[in-house]
Design a protein around this motif. Structure first.
Motif, PDB file in Angstrom:
ATOM      1  N   UNK A   1      44.533  51.701  31.519  1.00  6.13           N
ATOM      2  CA  UNK A   1      45.650  51.521  32.037  1.00  6.13           C
ATOM      3  C   UNK A   1      46.756  51.049  31.441  1.00  6.13           C
ATOM      4  N   UNK A   2      47.814  51.636  31.187  1.00  8.73           N
ATOM      5  CA  UNK A   2      48.880  51.201  30.555  1.00  8.73           C
ATOM      6  C   UNK A   2      50.173  51.222  31.195  1.00  8.73           C
ATOM      7  N   UNK A   3      51.040  50.437  30.899  1.00 13.07           N
ATOM      8  CA  UNK A   3      52.383  50.185  31.579  1.00 13.07           C
ATOM      9  C   UNK A   3      53.532  51.054  30.763  1.00 13.07           C
ATOM     10  N   UNK A   4      54.161  51.859  31.468  1.00 15.99           N
ATOM     11  CA  UNK A   4      55.204  52.696  30.676  1.00 15.99           C
ATOM     12  C   UNK A   4      56.420  52.646  31.724  1.00 15.99           C
ATOM     13  N   UNK A   5      57.541  52.142  31.491  1.00 18.60           N
ATOM     14  CA  UNK A   5      58.835  52.010  32.266  1.00 18.60           C
ATOM     15  C   UNK A   5      58.262  51.602  33.637  1.00 18.60           C
ATOM     16  N   UNK A   6      57.608  50.618  33.615  1.00 19.07           N
ATOM     17  CA  UNK A   6      57.296  49.870  35.088  1.00 19.07           C
ATOM     18  C   UNK A   6      56.385  50.600  35.844  1.00 19.07           C
ATOM     19  N   UNK A   7      55.760  51.774  35.366  1.00 15.52           N
ATOM     20  CA  UNK A   7      54.723  52.669  36.083  1.00 15.52           C
ATOM     21  C   UNK A   7      53.420  52.336  35.460  1.00 15.52           C
ATOM     22  N   UNK A   8      52.301  52.568  36.274  1.00 11.14           N
ATOM     23  CA  UNK A   8      50.802  52.297  35.576  1.00 11.14           C
ATOM     24  C   UNK A   8      50.413  53.810  35.368  1.00 11.14           C
ATOM     25  N   UNK A   9      49.848  53.977  34.040  1.00 12.78           N
ATOM     26  CA  UNK A   9      49.344  55.025  33.727  1.00 12.78           C
ATOM     27  C   UNK A   9      47.609  55.093  33.423  1.00 12.78           C
ATOM     28  N   UNK A  10      46.898  55.838  34.450  1.00 11.36           N
ATOM     29  CA  UNK A  10      45.405  55.462  34.052  1.00 11.36           C
ATOM     30  C   UNK A  10      45.082  56.902  33.615  1.00 11.36           C
ATOM     31  N   UNK A  11      44.147  56.669  32.430  1.00  9.97           N
ATOM     32  CA  UNK A  11      43.567  57.939  31.634  1.00  9.97           C
ATOM     33  C   UNK A  11      42.137  57.612  31.396  1.00  9.97           C
ATOM     34  N   UNK A  12      41.515  58.987  31.653  1.00  9.65           N
ATOM     35  CA  UNK A  12      40.057  59.022  31.060  1.00  9.65           C
ATOM     36  C   UNK A  12      39.213  58.324  32.134  1.00  9.65           C
TER      37      UNK A  12
ATOM     38  N   UNK B   1      51.045  51.920  23.913  1.00 13.85           N
ATOM     39  CA  UNK B   1      52.185  52.549  24.068  1.00 13.85           C
ATOM     40  C   UNK B   1      53.042  52.170  22.904  1.00 13.85           C
ATOM     41  N   UNK B   2      53.599  52.908  22.293  1.00 11.09           N
ATOM     42  CA  UNK B   2      54.568  52.934  21.352  1.00 11.09           C
ATOM     43  C   UNK B   2      55.876  53.838  21.724  1.00 11.09           C
ATOM     44  N   UNK B   3      57.021  53.317  21.743  1.00 11.37           N
ATOM     45  CA  UNK B   3      58.118  53.948  21.927  1.00 11.37           C
ATOM     46  C   UNK B   3      58.288  54.678  23.450  1.00 11.37           C
ATOM     47  N   UNK B   4      57.503  54.236  24.275  1.00 11.34           N
ATOM     48  CA  UNK B   4      57.322  55.201  25.476  1.00 11.34           C
ATOM     49  C   UNK B   4      56.433  55.990  25.712  1.00 11.34           C
ATOM     50  N   UNK B   5      55.674  56.237  24.579  1.00  8.21           N
ATOM     51  CA  UNK B   5      54.364  57.305  24.596  1.00  8.21           C
ATOM     52  C   UNK B   5      53.392  56.793  24.408  1.00  8.21           C
ATOM     53  N   UNK B   6      52.207  57.495  25.038  1.00 13.00           N
ATOM     54  CA  UNK B   6      50.798  56.964  25.217  1.00 13.00           C
ATOM     55  C   UNK B   6      50.158  57.505  24.018  1.00 13.00           C
TER      56      UNK B   6
ATOM     57  N   UNK C   1      55.769  60.994  28.453  1.00 14.08           N
ATOM     58  CA  UNK C   1      56.138  61.207  29.741  1.00 14.08           C
ATOM     59  C   UNK C   1      57.372  61.917  30.085  1.00 14.08           C
ATOM     60  N   UNK C   2      58.199  61.969  28.978  1.00 13.78           N
ATOM     61  CA  UNK C   2      59.481  62.908  29.263  1.00 13.78           C
ATOM     62  C   UNK C   2      59.158  64.470  29.380  1.00 13.78           C
ATOM     63  N   UNK C   3      58.091  65.037  28.659  1.00  8.89           N
ATOM     64  CA  UNK C   3      57.868  66.352  28.528  1.00  8.89           C
ATOM     65  C   UNK C   3      56.504  66.544  29.413  1.00  8.89           C
TER      66      UNK C   3
END
Length: 300
Positions: free
Chosen positions: A83-94, A135-140, A162-164
């Motif tokens: 679980x990682x935070x990017x721009x105030x949102x939670x990203x859950x992977x795998x 997270x580095x520069x908004x990328x996971x 996340x942008x693309x």
């Protein structure tokens, strides 16, 4: 600072551990990150490592006010995910969705804290469990892990933008950087520091991946191998704690990337699959084996 005798010599051990208030729920193999003073925890094994029941619960806990809040969640139960935070949102992977499941998931989900809604995003190229993500520069950046039970672990880094809504495989992984899972990783100055882990043996090596220059560097080994551990960054240094180690003694370490040296920390209890965050220049560790509801604070 705690001082003790070790192998006939005096070793200065950094910092102090304190057990905080236990949380209302117990977890192991869970995923966790922090926004402000609130930790966000998702999934894991109910009642810790010995349990075979997985949780779908998402909750927050405020380290300052000690307020526990269960959040709405429709995401299926899972463990060994991130679980990682990017721009105030939670990203859950795998992770994996049942105790008996042998396959790591390719799924990436985003939880919007303003709408309390989950959105499924693009699948990763490979399924993973027991991996790390930073997270580095908004990328996971997701590294390592196991695609299925019995394999030798993954070696690749996959980067999600996340942008693309696109995953990209990083192709520069060196041959000497072993396949691994149940390792730990942190970010310092846009560089990934990847430590330890396991395949058929316990690793003590430390690697640095420069996300800007796309280069790898092998750094000083830690004094002992470790896996199923956790780590945070405090004032530019990597603090590694908990987990299983290659000897019976329980020791954690601080890594200084400027000096490329390791220093021992104060002795702590042995918890595997606990998770840690940094807040107010302290490390907070929650869950894991033995006392899965416990919250610990480490002060350097």
């Amino acid at each position: 600072m705690l001082e003790m005798l070790l192998n006939g010599g005096r070793v200065n051990r950094i910092g102090m551990w304190a057990r905080m208030q236990d949380l209302p729920v117990a977890r192991g193999y869970h995923a966790m990150d922090i926004i402000g003073s609130k930790i966000y925890v998702h999934g894991g094994r109910i009642d810790g490592v010995g349990s075979t029941t997985l949780s779908d619960m998402l909750f927050s806990y405020d380290l300052v006010t000690q307020e526990f809040t269960q959040l709405p969640s429709t995401l299926p139960a899972r463990s060994e995910h991130t679980l990682n935070v990017i721009d105030g949102k939670l990203y859950v992977f795998g992770g994996h969705i049942t105790y008996a499941s042998v396959f790591g998931l390719k799924e990436l989900w985003c939880y919007d804290l303003t709408t309390n809604q989950w959105t499924r995003l693009a699948d990763c190229l490979y399924g993973r469990k027991g991996h790390t993500a930073n997270v580095v520069d908004g990328k996971l950046y997701a590294y390592g892990g196991s695609a299925n039970t019995g394999d030798t672990g993954l070696q690749q880094i996959a980067c999600y933008d996340p942008a693309t809504n696109v995953w990209t495989q990083i192709l520069s992984t060196p041959a000497l950087n072993k396949r691994r899972y149940e390792h730990t990783s942190v970010v310092i100055d846009k560089k990934l520091y990847i430590h330890g882990g396991y395949t058929s043996t316990t690793f003590k090596d430390l690697w640095c991946y420069d996300t800007v220059n796309d280069t790898w560097t092998q750094l000083a080994n830690s004094p002992k191998g470790r896996y199923r551990h956790t780590a945070v960054v405090i004032k530019g240094k990597m603090y590694v704690a908990m987990g299983d180690i290659s000897t019976s003694s329980i020791e954690s370490y601080c890594y200084d990337p400027v000096a490329d040296t390791w220093s021992p920390l104060a002795i702590e209890s042995k918890y595997i699959y606990a998770k840690a965050v940094a807040y107010d220049d302290k490390m907070y560790v929650y869950g894991g084996h033995s006392v899965p509801s416990a919250l610990w604070m480490f002060t350097p």
